[in-house]
Design a protein around this motif. Structure first.
Motif, short mmCIF file in Angstrom:
data_model
loop_
_atom_site.label_atom_id
_atom_site.label_comp_id
_atom_site.label_asym_id
_atom_site.label_seq_id
_atom_site.Cartn_x
_atom_site.Cartn_y
_atom_site.Cartn_z
N LYS A 100 0.86 -1.18 0.03
CA LYS A 100 0.06 0.03 0.07
C LYS A 100 0.79 1.23 -0.03
O LYS A 100 0.52 2.32 -0.43
CB LYS A 100 -0.98 -0.05 1.28
CG LYS A 100 -1.99 1.21 1.46
CD LYS A 100 -2.62 1.10 2.64
CE LYS A 100 -3.38 2.45 2.84
NZ LYS A 100 -4.06 2.07 4.08
N HIS A 101 2.12 1.18 0.81
CA HIS A 101 2.87 2.28 0.90
C HIS A 101 3.88 2.38 -0.18
O HIS A 101 5.10 2.99 -0.01
CB HIS A 101 3.38 2.41 2.21
CG HIS A 101 2.26 2.85 3.13
ND1 HIS A 101 1.97 4.19 3.30
CD2 HIS A 101 1.47 2.21 4.02
CE1 HIS A 101 0.79 4.28 4.03
NE2 HIS A 101 0.72 2.89 4.69
N GLY A 102 4.00 1.45 -1.42
CA GLY A 102 5.00 1.45 -2.33
C GLY A 102 6.39 0.61 -1.89
O GLY A 102 7.28 0.88 -2.59
N VAL A 147 20.90 -16.82 -0.64
CA VAL A 147 20.20 -15.69 -0.29
C VAL A 147 20.22 -15.50 1.17
O VAL A 147 19.75 -16.48 2.01
CB VAL A 147 18.80 -15.46 -0.92
CG1 VAL A 147 18.14 -14.19 -0.61
CG2 VAL A 147 18.70 -15.46 -2.48
N ALA A 148 20.78 -14.57 1.78
CA ALA A 148 20.90 -14.56 3.36
C ALA A 148 19.73 -13.55 3.85
O ALA A 148 18.94 -13.93 4.76
CB ALA A 148 22.04 -13.81 3.54
N ALA A 149 19.20 -12.36 2.91
CA ALA A 149 18.12 -11.77 3.45
C ALA A 149 17.55 -11.05 2.10
O ALA A 149 18.23 -10.70 1.22
CB ALA A 149 18.48 -10.77 4.46
N GLU A 150 16.26 -11.03 2.27
CA GLU A 150 15.59 -10.13 0.94
C GLU A 150 15.88 -8.74 1.07
O GLU A 150 16.19 -8.21 2.05
CB GLU A 150 13.89 -10.52 0.97
CG GLU A 150 13.81 -12.16 0.82
CD GLU A 150 12.26 -12.26 0.90
OE1 GLU A 150 11.74 -11.52 1.61
OE2 GLU A 150 11.93 -13.16 -0.08
N GLY A 151 15.88 -8.07 -0.05
CA GLY A 151 15.95 -6.53 -0.02
C GLY A 151 14.78 -6.10 -0.45
O GLY A 151 13.58 -6.75 -0.64
N PHE A 152 14.37 -4.75 -0.19
CA PHE A 152 13.40 -3.83 -0.19
C PHE A 152 13.44 -2.72 -1.27
O PHE A 152 14.48 -1.95 -0.92
CB PHE A 152 12.80 -3.40 0.97
CG PHE A 152 12.26 -4.82 1.79
CD1 PHE A 152 10.98 -5.12 1.74
CD2 PHE A 152 13.23 -5.49 2.67
CE1 PHE A 152 10.76 -6.35 2.47
CE2 PHE A 152 12.94 -6.74 3.37
CZ PHE A 152 11.55 -6.84 3.25
N MET A 153 12.59 -2.17 -2.01
CA MET A 153 12.61 -0.98 -2.62
C MET A 153 11.22 -0.17 -1.95
O MET A 153 10.20 -0.79 -1.91
CB MET A 153 12.38 -1.37 -4.08
CG MET A 153 13.47 -2.05 -4.90
SD MET A 153 14.94 -1.15 -5.15
CE MET A 153 14.21 0.09 -6.46
N LEU A 154 11.55 1.34 -1.98
CA LEU A 154 10.47 2.04 -1.73
C LEU A 154 10.26 2.62 -3.07
O LEU A 154 11.08 3.86 -3.55
CB LEU A 154 10.57 2.95 -0.58
CG LEU A 154 9.73 4.09 0.05
CD1 LEU A 154 8.66 3.41 0.25
CD2 LEU A 154 10.38 4.82 1.24
N HIS A 155 9.12 2.42 -3.58
CA HIS A 155 9.03 3.23 -5.05
C HIS A 155 10.30 2.90 -5.90
O HIS A 155 10.31 1.70 -6.34
CB HIS A 155 8.72 4.68 -4.86
CG HIS A 155 7.24 5.04 -4.05
ND1 HIS A 155 6.00 4.67 -4.65
CD2 HIS A 155 7.14 5.58 -2.91
CE1 HIS A 155 5.15 5.03 -3.58
NE2 HIS A 155 5.78 5.41 -2.85
#
Length: 187
Positions: A124-126, A162-170
């Protein structure tokens, strides 16, 4: 005998006309000078007005951009602080064995529902998850190499863990995916 004509009065008229003409010319020169000064002042004021108008337009555009960025990225600190919550919940779900699922089914179901809700809020917040897979190519824009090791049957630059997933904000990287990368295989 005839008296010589006295044309001196004509000289006086010519001198008066010349003086009047000179006064008119001086007056015209003064008016022309004043007109030139007024034109220069007008041009200067017009230039200042156009610059002020351009500055106002630039300020409006800058404030719109700042507002959009604040709207899109203002919660990035909170989002970054929520990532460990996601990581811990994911680890808890992955660590649960079938035996534990049988015994603590409702608890694990609650954790799964909470995880699903957290992902819905992220979306919801991108905020999007960067989930690389083993065998994908390493991308330094989205991945962080935690280690490098030679692994047979792989190419240099392939993701091997893969040790940890990444994240994108927009369109901005919140956290790169943490991965292990294959180095040139030992031969």
């Amino acid at each position: 005998m005839a008296e010589p004509k006295n044309d001196d009065f004509l000289d006086d008229i010519d001198a008066a006309e010349d003086e009047e003409f000179a006064d008119s010319m001086a007056e015209i020169d003064d008016e022309a000078l004043e007109l030139d000064q007024l034109r220069a002042e007008r041009d200067q004021l017009k230039d200042r007005f156009m610059r002020a108008l351009a500055d106002a337009e630039n300020a409006r555009k800058r404030s719109d951009k700042d507002r959009r960025e604040a709207e899109n990225y203002g919660g990035s600190k909170l989002a970054r602080d929520m990532l460990p919550v996601y990581d811990n919940m994911k680890r808890a779900l992955e660590a649960a064995t079938e035996e534990q699922r049988a015994v603590s089914g409702p608890v694990l179901e609650g954790v799964e529902l909470t995880m699903r809700e957290l992902l819905n809020v992220f979306k919801k917040h991108g905020i999007e998850v960067i989930a690389p897979e083993v065998g994908d190519r390493f991308d330094p824009k989205h991945h962080q190499a935690m280690f490098e090791a030679p692994v047979p049957d792989t190419k240099a630059g392939d993701i091997i863990q893969v040790a940890a997933e990444g994240f994108m904000l927009h369109d901005r990287l919140l956290r790169p995916a943490q991965v292990g990368v294959s180095s040139t295989p030992a031969g």
